[in-house]
Design an enzyme around this catalytic site. Structure first.
Site, PDB file in Angstrom:
ATOM      1  N   CYS A   1       0.587  -1.035   0.113  1.00 45.02           N
ATOM      2  CA  CYS A   1       0.203  -0.119  -0.125  1.00 45.02           C
ATOM      3  C   CYS A   1       0.768   1.112   0.045  1.00 45.02           C
ATOM      4  CB  CYS A   1      -0.789   0.059   1.135  1.00 45.02           C
ATOM      5  SG  CYS A   1      -2.509  -0.814   0.782  1.00 45.02           S
TER       6      CYS A   1
ATOM      7  N   ASP B   1     -16.611   4.130   0.353  1.00 48.79           N
ATOM      8  CA  ASP B   1     -16.170   2.643   0.562  1.00 48.79           C
ATOM      9  C   ASP B   1     -15.422   2.108  -0.614  1.00 48.79           C
ATOM     10  OD1 ASP B   1     -17.480   1.501   3.256  1.00 48.79           O
ATOM     11  OD2 ASP B   1     -19.133   3.033   2.553  1.00 48.79           O
TER      12      ASP B   1
ATOM     13  N   GLY C   1      -8.833 -16.074 -13.298  1.00 50.12           N
ATOM     14  CA  GLY C   1      -7.905 -14.927 -13.133  1.00 50.12           C
ATOM     15  C   GLY C   1      -7.141 -14.817 -14.436  1.00 50.12           C
TER      16      GLY C   1
END
Length: 722
Positions: A400, A430, A520
């Site tokens: 992050c 959100d 995926g």
């Protein structure tokens, strides 16, 4: 066209962080083999240096001085470190089994796991004694014991050099703490029988001076709590019992199918086992061409030959022979700062011998503190305006810490048109969307991490827990996930190995959460990135950011500090133990915490890239409230505050700090803006329920949960500290 990084085509795996492998890693850092992927497997983030163990036991060295930091060493060598214990090698499938990790494939492998002095054949030893090897667990238990109070009694089983050193070191340590001490050294034969008579006599005299009671020709039948039972029917009482005899190999080595002698892997003069792809060094190996006693000096001198032979095996070059010396200098600690030297029949003692030994040991350890650094490539010239400013003062963080800044993200999102479908409920702020499908409520989110740790399986676990955080924070139950994986350029066999490790790690976590992988996409690129798109089902209204009420308490379920610790890792400033703690925290899932908070939380989010201040502000803005954070109540990861005090921070720190100029700048407040990866849940709950919830969280696997602040009416979005 710019040059693509060379593909990785061969896997070299080092099992164990022993002295030989530590030196191999340092040499590799200075001259790596292009195209080879290097992996180190070790039970912990550090490896103790046996030469300084008696000095540590005596109190001359600190615990940190005893350890080689394998995290920093592996990072310097661009090697992945897997923190776990190898439990087996399968030469047929070219895989290594690990207790904490999916199996790892190898093309060339070396084993340097040392030995253990555990004595399972002695009844009661496993339950009531501490083996002197492996050194790490022994050092930790001795450290706790010697720092106690009152009279102390110690017994050491084994009258070789190692047992004698321990006995005198323990006696000296307890005397320094003014603790009346009784020290027993027990051997079932004659003590010090491997040494020349003159040296053995000098050591016996030194033990007498240190009040060590020697019991020779003394057989032990069994151990019970604080008691050694002897064959003649008498007993010896001891509060701390250790074993320095009967050093033996780890049992799993004999199950590999490789040739062994007394359980030790047999090696030839090239240090190869019976399988030429597998090498073994240090105490776990038996040199059939030149048998020698177990001694660290041989392990150290094997390192240059092993490095050459590993590189040659990977690249197709000739191998070198290792010829050990016939004798070596023995420097034996006498407890206090004095030592005995022995070589070629000569014996010499005194403080000057200790000084000599101390210089040798410190020089050995210094090379793992003064690690080679690869210089950063120079920026091209000429270059476009603004390149230097855009790059920033430090390398881009992973996880992050690599997120886009808040302003750029929010400004870009503001250009989007409103949702056009009626089966989508907008949830401003959100991280997950609410979808309505055939009467079912489904939340949908995506998250993607740039790698900051070289182990793909660990990154897969962190990325999966990180993505599930959005589902847990909304009170939903995970349902399905698709993966998006970018692998660095690899050969097909290495790509298959890596992808298998990632998929195994992801599937284990998802299935524990009640979800499944349903598809995926994979591709090759410059570096590893792992992303997941996850759905979850809600049987109630989702928990959003906008439901908080004035007076709510804020509960955090995990400590913070992952951003600063991983940023410090990149610059070589973080302690290995602190990095390991941060990795453990990021791999700690929030399933239980979410279940406990679901009924009480009126607003909830998972703590990620914007830091605790930014995510608290998000709740305040959505709910029309302000917040006060209790600075000292916010749990911190070990090492985070020290690193902040030294000026370390994530590359996202400045973006997160903007807009909070009213909060003073201190090392502790800087952590409010530290981006978190795989962070805890931040929940707004009724104040009268908060203490009970925290107690319940701590009792159910979230020991760092805390009330960190409160919400109240006031300037919307304002976050202050108390």
């Amino acid at each position: 066209m710019r040059q693509m990084p060379l593909p990785l085509t061969r896997d070299l795996v080092l099992i164990g962080g022993g002295h030989t492998h530590a030196l191999v890693l340092r040499k590799w850092a200075m001259n790596p083999l292009p195209g080879a992927r290097l992996t180190l497997i070790n039970p912990g983030p550090t490896a103790p240096y046996s030469g300084m163990l008696p000095g540590f036991v005596a109190g001359h060295y600190s615990r940190d001085q005893l350890d080689i930091d394998l995290v920093r060493l592996a990072h310097s060598a661009n090697a992945r470190l897997i923190i776990g214990s190898a439990t087996g090698i399968d030469p047929d499938s070219s895989t290594i089994q690990i207790d904490t990790h999916p199996p790892v494939g190898f093309d060339i492998c070396s084993v340097d796991v040392g030995i253990t002095s555990d004595m399972p054949a002695l009844p009661g030893f496993t339950d009531h004694a501490v083996p002197a090897k492996p050194l790490g667990p022994f050092a930790a238990k001795w450290d706790a014991f010697r720092n106690g109070g009152g009279p102390a009694s110690v017994a050491i089983i084994g009258g070789g050099v190692a047992g004698v050193e321990l006995a005198m070191a323990m006696s000296h340590a307890l005397q320094k703490r003014n603790r009346p001490a009784t020290i027993h050294l027990i051997d079932n034969a004659t003590a010090l029988s491997a040494l020349p008579t003159k040296s053995a006599h000098a050591l016996r005299k030194a033990m007498t001076a240190q009040n060590v009671t020697l019991h020779e020709q003394t057989a032990i039948t069994h151990l019970s709590a604080n008691t050694i039972h002897l064959q003649d029917g008498t007993t010896i009482k001891a509060d701390f019992i250790t074993g320095a005899a009967g050093a033996r190999p780890y049992p799993w080595l004999a199950d590999t199918g490789l040739k062994t002698q007394d359980g030790f892997l047999t090696v030839n003069d090239h240090l190869q086992t019976s399988d030429p792809r597998l090498f073994a060094v240090g105490d776990c190996a038996h040199m059939t061409h030149a048998p020698r006693p177990k001694a660290g000096v041989y392990a150290v001198r094997q390192a240059p030959v092993l490095t050459h032979n590993l590189v040659s095996s990977l690249s197709g070059g000739p191998l070198k022979a290792y010829i050990p010396q016939k004798d070596y200098l023995k420097l034996i600690s006498l407890g206090k700062k004095s030592a005995l030297g022995d070589r070629f029949g000569l014996t010499f003692t005194g403080p000057w011998v200790w000084d000599w030994k101390d210089r040798i040991d410190r020089k050995f350890m210094w090379q793992f503190n003064d690690l080679p650094k690869m210089p950063a490539p120079a920026l091209p010239y000429p270059r476009a305006k603004g390149v230097t400013q855009a790059m920033g003062p430090k390398p881009l963080c992973g996880g992050c810490g690599a997120k886009l800044g808040r302003d750029a993200l929010s400004n870009a999102l503001a250009t989007l048109k409103p949702a056009q479908r009626t089966d989508i409920t907008p949830l401003p702020g959100d991280d997950a969307a609410l979808l309505h499908t055939g009467g079912a409520r489904q939340v949908f989110t995506t998250d993607h991490l740039r790698s900051f740790w070289s182990d793909p399986a660990v990154m897969a676990r962190i990325a999966t827990h990180h993505a599930l955080g959005d589902i847990w924070a909304m009170g939903a139950d995970p349902q399905a996930a698709t993966l998006s994986i970018t692998l660095p350029r690899l050969s097909d066999p290495l790509a298959q190995r890596t992808l298998t490790e990632i998929l195994t790690a992801v599937q284990t976590i998802l299935q524990d959460a009640g979800a499944d992988i349903v598809g995926g996409h994979s591709t090759l690129g410059d570096e590893l990135t792992i992303g997941l798109a996850v759905t979850g089902l809600c049987d109630r209204d989702p928990i959003t950011l906008n439901g908080a009420k004035p007076g709510n308490a804020l509960i955090l379920t995990k400590p913070i500090g992952t951003g600063v610790i991983m940023a410090a890792l990149m610059s070589g400033k973080a302690r290995g133990a602190d990095v390991a703690g941060a990795l453990d925290a990021m791999q700690h899932g929030q399933k239980t915490a979410a279940g406990l908070l679901r009924d009480a939380a009126q607003a909830m989010t998972d703590l990620t890239g914007f830091g605790i201040a930014g995510h608290t502000q998000n709740i305040c803005t959505a709910s029309g409230l302000s917040a006060s954070l209790i600075l000292d109540a916010i749990p911190l990861l070990p090492g985070a505050l020290d690193l902040s005090e030294s000026g370390q921070h994530s590359s996202l720190y400045a973006n997160n700090r903007a807009g909070f100029s009213h909060i003073p700048d201190t090392p502790q407040t800087r952590l409010l803006f530290d981006p978190q990866t795989g962070g805890g849940l931040l929940a707004a709950v009724p104040a009268d329920a908060a203490e009970h919830l925290v107690k319940t969280l701590r009792q159910n696997g979230h020991p760092h949960s805390a009330i960190i602040g409160h919400l109240h009416a006031g300037p919307v979005g304002q976050v202050s500290i108390t």
